[in-house]
Design a protein around this motif. Structure first.
Motif, PDB file in Angstrom:
ATOM      1  N   ASP A  46       0.863  -1.186   0.000  1.00 59.03           N
ATOM      2  CA  ASP A  46       0.000   0.000   0.000  1.00 59.03           C
ATOM      3  C   ASP A  46       0.892   1.225   0.000  1.00 59.03           C
ATOM      4  N   LEU A  55      -4.682   1.315  -1.761  1.00 61.85           N
ATOM      5  CA  LEU A  55      -4.737   0.045  -1.056  1.00 61.85           C
ATOM      6  C   LEU A  55      -4.926  -1.080  -2.065  1.00 61.85           C
ATOM      7  N   TYR A  79      -4.695   4.630   7.294  1.00 57.78           N
ATOM      8  CA  TYR A  79      -3.402   4.356   6.688  1.00 57.78           C
ATOM      9  C   TYR A  79      -2.314   4.550   7.727  1.00 57.78           C
TER      10      TYR A  79
END
Length: 105
Positions: A46, A55, A79
């Protein structure tokens, strides 16, 4: 952890060589992209590209992701970083047991 509310999404289910994707929006801006690659493919790490979280998932997870976006509220993009050991994804907030779905009227 970076946590951003998801207000809207767009589905890209293109023909030919393009992988299915779901674009995530928050406060009117694109905040991320979920990319679904063929099952068994080694997934890239990612990352953040041009200020948006990207992602990567296997195609088997597409139905789970779209179900969450369609049916849960509120939804958030989280994240933590790129590479092994970092957890990234979409999530709900705490819900009470037996709460049921809230229907907007």
């Amino acid at each position: 952890m970076s946590l951003t509310r998801i207000d809207a999404y767009e589905v890209f289910y293109s023909a030919n060589a393009f992988s299915p994707r779901i674009a995530l929006k928050g406060a009117g801006n694109y905040i991320g992209m979920m990319v679904f690659l063929p099952n068994g493919t080694t997934l890239p790490a990612d990352t953040v590209t041009k200020g948006q979280v990207v992602l990567y998932y296997h195609l088997d997870h597409y139905h789970n992701a779209i179900d969450l976006l369609r049916n849960e509220k509120p939804m958030y993009l989280f994240y933590n970083g790129s590479g092994p050991g970092f957890e990234n994804g979409i999530k709900t907030m705490i819900e009470k047991v037996g709460e049921g779905e809230i229907i907007d009227q």
